[in-house]
Design a protein around this motif. Structure first.
Motif, PDB file in Angstrom:
ATOM      1  N   GLY A  81       0.809  -1.210   0.000  1.00 24.33           N
ATOM      2  CA  GLY A  81       0.000   0.000   0.000  1.00 24.33           C
ATOM      3  C   GLY A  81       0.845   1.263   0.000  1.00 24.33           C
ATOM      4  O   GLY A  81       2.005   1.256   0.431  1.00 24.33           O
ATOM      5  N   LYS A  82       0.263   2.346  -0.452  1.00 29.02           N
ATOM      6  CA  LYS A  82       1.018   3.585  -0.630  1.00 29.02           C
ATOM      7  C   LYS A  82       1.505   4.177   0.688  1.00 29.02           C
ATOM      8  O   LYS A  82       2.416   5.009   0.688  1.00 29.02           O
ATOM      9  CB  LYS A  82       0.167   4.611  -1.372  1.00 29.02           C
ATOM     10  N   ASP A  83       0.926   3.784   1.801  1.00 27.99           N
ATOM     11  CA  ASP A  83       1.333   4.326   3.094  1.00 27.99           C
ATOM     12  C   ASP A  83       2.276   3.389   3.859  1.00 27.99           C
ATOM     13  O   ASP A  83       2.517   3.578   5.053  1.00 27.99           O
ATOM     14  CB  ASP A  83       0.100   4.610   3.962  1.00 27.99           C
TER      15      ASP A  83
ATOM     16  N   MET B 200       8.411   3.993  -4.841  1.00 28.62           N
ATOM     17  CA  MET B 200       7.780   4.317  -3.564  1.00 28.62           C
ATOM     18  C   MET B 200       8.812   4.826  -2.557  1.00 28.62           C
ATOM     19  O   MET B 200       8.517   5.694  -1.732  1.00 28.62           O
ATOM     20  CB  MET B 200       7.052   3.090  -3.019  1.00 28.62           C
TER      21      MET B 200
ATOM     22  N   ASP C 151       9.256   8.418  -3.209  1.00 27.78           N
ATOM     23  CA  ASP C 151       8.125   9.176  -2.679  1.00 27.78           C
ATOM     24  C   ASP C 151       8.220   9.323  -1.158  1.00 27.78           C
ATOM     25  O   ASP C 151       7.747  10.304  -0.585  1.00 27.78           O
ATOM     26  CB  ASP C 151       6.806   8.486  -3.043  1.00 27.78           C
TER      27      ASP C 151
ATOM     28  N   HIS D 255       4.684  11.747   2.365  1.00 25.12           N
ATOM     29  CA  HIS D 255       3.389  12.333   1.972  1.00 25.12           C
ATOM     30  C   HIS D 255       2.290  12.056   2.997  1.00 25.12           C
ATOM     31  O   HIS D 255       1.207  12.633   2.919  1.00 25.12           O
ATOM     32  CB  HIS D 255       2.961  11.839   0.582  1.00 25.12           C
TER      33      HIS D 255
END
Length: 662
Positions: A208-210, A245, A248, A287
């Motif tokens: 997942g992005k987090d 990722m 990021d 982020h």
């Protein structure tokens, strides 16, 4: 106040206090150790667990069916072994404390018993005078001086650890998952290797992005090593996503969180100091912005700012990903190295996080950097691996040596990894055993074989972490600690059959091949005779300098200079050569920044000249003369081994042209 809290982990080593921070009676909840009534010291393969006193153990649990069952009783006090009383343990002691005392002494007594008749004689008080209690152990032998290579005991224990992990590998964090898979990928046993491949394939999913930075790094390292070993292209898409990722997640540019100046501070100074965070990694991706509790500003990444260790992991994942053929089109790698450089003292002692920039307000970074005290050897192990996998950087070899020296000086603090002591140990060990420093390998083995023996559970097929000074000790209370620790020790044993880049790659395999015959203890092996460096006269050096400066000017005029990171003595930050002028002026720019500064050739040191000669050789790989010039500069600095590599690239004709300079 936040970074002050981070720094509290720096000095208290070994077990923090005699109460073990109230953990002697706080059990874990998962795995076969859940039946144990608290976080007790595992007393090796005896099967007993106990409370550590200054110079004894008080038995609080004995596993049924273990060697100590029916021989040791609850509340027995073990004061020595094999006729020797235990030394004193220093609770919350200095960096000299380590595991010295009962842990070290009992671990070495186990080593002696297993290398002898198998009988461990414990000195026990049971409401009366000291009496001997004999515990029968297996005759497993001793760990060899070449550990883990060419070591029969290692091979026996490695096979048992693999057998255990084949069916016990769940309930562990990404750190444990990573080292368990890496250990299996290095196995010579087809069944174990197949299991390692299967576990790697099961991790072939984009998270997942987090997802926290730590997990991205561990997963990236694992999948990259899996691809390099198997060439299974099915993981490349996931690996590429992980690399993106990580970028990021990195702290960069104007996105860096804003600290509000406090009383007596000005915002410009605060901003200048917090800019040193750029390139680092926090817990979670930047982020994910979380309001700071109890004060101004914001947190990025669900945590408290960048730290060295997740930054090391990101660099390792990126560098291994590059070996898989994936490209980095952003400056994140150079920025990460810059952040790491800011947080590395001249001694090799590395910061935990950003205490080199903001410690309850701005601090003097340059003064912090000059501190010569050693410490944090566990981080130096991971740093060594990072530079080992970054041979394109001009300072990699010197930084590898620096971190080995720091480990050599501070090796006793290796179990002191914050929040996860097992992480500290496993990567500290990994850096040492991936190196070519045989003396340091033996030093670490001689000291930590006691820890390994003490962590080994009865049956000698699995391991459990020992208590440390950390107030959190998530290692013991998170998931299945038996599986986690066994995977970590199996990874250490896997350096006996190194096949992975993180184990030293081809160099590590060569080391195994040359270590198959141990040297008799009574006969000293002859030391290899190194070629002596030749010297240059002042006239020869002037001729060489003229040749090099002309080559730099030609590259500059042709627009062929590239932003290759360099380290020169006149600056503390990494720079790249932007322009070379015929008047002897060299213009350097900060890596990842726009600031530029001019230096005259005459202001640079001989070491700087050697660095620039390597730059020319890298930018002109087809030029045999450029390779030969770099070789001469390096030899004049005494760096013969590096020089010979360039001489080999140059060939006999180019070498002959420059022989007259010596």
């Amino acid at each position: 106040m936040l970074i002050i809290l981070l720094c509290l982990c720096g000095d208290a080593l070994a077990i923090k206090d005699e109460a073990n921070q109230d953990r002697w009676e706080k059990p874990c909840e998962n795995g076969p150790d859940a039946e144990v009534p608290g976080f007790l010291v595992n007393m090796g393969p005896t099967g007993a667990r106990g409370i550590l006193k200054q110079s004894s153990f008080v038995v609080k649990y004995v596993f049924q069916g273990s060697p100590a069952f029916g021989r040791l009783q609850k509340d027995d006090e073990v004061v020595g072994a094999n006729g020797q009383r235990f030394a004193v343990h220093t609770f919350a002691g200095s960096s000299e404390a380590g595991i010295t005392g009962p842990i070290q002494d009992l671990g070495l007594a186990i080593e002696a018993a297993e290398g002898g008749d198998g009988i461990l004689t414990l000195m026990v008080t049971r409401g009366g005078p000291v009496k001997d209690v004999k515990i029968p152990l297996e005759k497993l032998g001793r760990f060899a001086d070449t550990f883990p290579v060419n070591c029969k005991k290692t091979e026996i224990l490695k096979k048992r650890a693999y057998d255990y992990l084949m069916n016990n590998h769940d309930g562990i964090s990404s750190q444990g998952r990573c080292v368990t898979i890496l250990s299996m990928l290095s196995s010579d046993d087809p069944k174990v290797l197949a299991k390692g491949k299967k576990l790697a394939q099961e991790w072939n999913t984009v998270p997942g992005k987090d997802t926290w930075s730590w997990h991205l790094g561990f997963q990236g390292i694992t999948l990259a090593e899996y691809y390099l070993l198997t060439k299974d292209k099915s993981v490349l898409k996931t690996l590429e996503a992980l690399m993106d990722m990580l970028r990021d997640a990195q702290w960069k540019g104007p996105q860096i969180r804003r600290w509000t100046a406090g009383e007596g501070q000005d915002q410009e100074t605060v901003d200048k100091h917090q800019a040193l965070y750029e390139g680092g990694f926090g817990h979670g991706p930047y982020h994910v912005v979380v309001e700071r509790a109890g004060g101004p500003g914001q947190y990025g990444g669900g945590g408290y700012g960048p730290m060295q260790r997740p930054t090391y992991l990101a660099v390792l994942a990126w560098q291994l990903g590059k070996q898989c053929g994936l490209e980095l089109t952003h400056p994140g790698l150079d920025q990460a190295f810059t952040f790491i450089d800011y947080g590395t003292r001249v001694s090799g002692n590395t910061a935990y996080g950003g205490e080199f920039t903001m410690n309850n307000g701005p601090i003097n970074w340059e003064k912090w950097k000059k501190d010569k005290r050693h410490g944090n050897s566990h981080k130096s192990g991971m740093a060594y691996l990072m530079y080992m996998l970054s041979p394109e950087r001009s300072d990699s070899k010197s930084m590898m040596n620096l971190h080995l020296k720091n480990i050599d000086a501070a090796y006793r603090d290796m179990p002191d990894g914050h929040a996860c002591p097992m992480m500290g140990l496993v990567w500290g060990w990994a850096g040492v055993y991936a190196s070519e420093d045989r003396a340091l390998k033996k030093k670490i083995t001689d000291y930590y074989k006691a820890w390994i023996n003490m962590a080994r559970c009865h049956g000698s097929d699995s391991y459990v972490i020992l208590p440390g000074r950390n107030y959190a000790d998530g290692s013991y209370y998170r998931g299945n600690i038996r599986n986690h620790t066994t995977g970590s020790i199996a990874f250490l044993y896997s350096y006996s059959t190194p096949k992975l880049q993180i184990q030293g790659g081809a160099r590590a395999s060569k080391a195994v091949a040359t270590a198959v015959t141990p040297v008799s203890p009574s006969v000293s092996a002859p030391a290899p005779v190194a070629r002596k460096a030749r010297t240059l006269s002042a006239e020869s050096r002037a001729l060489l300098d003229g040749s090099l400066t002309r080559a730099l000017v030609k590259l500059s005029d042709d627009g062929a200079l590239k932003s290759v990171p360099l380290r020169i003595s006149a600056t503390r930050a990494r720079v790249w050569l932007r322009k070379a002028s015929s008047d002897g002026t060299l213009t350097f720019a900060l890596v990842g920044g726009s600031k530029a500064v001019d230096f005259k050739w005459s202001a640079l040191t001989a070491g700087d000249h050697a660095t620039l000669s390597q730059l020319v050789a890298a930018l002109k790989p087809e030029s045999k003369d450029a390779q030969a010039v770099a070789a001469v500069y390096l030899e004049s600095m005494g760096r013969v081994d590096e020089a010979d590599k360039y001489f080999e690239k140059a060939g006999a004709a180019a070498q002959a042209k420059l022989e007259k300079l010596f």
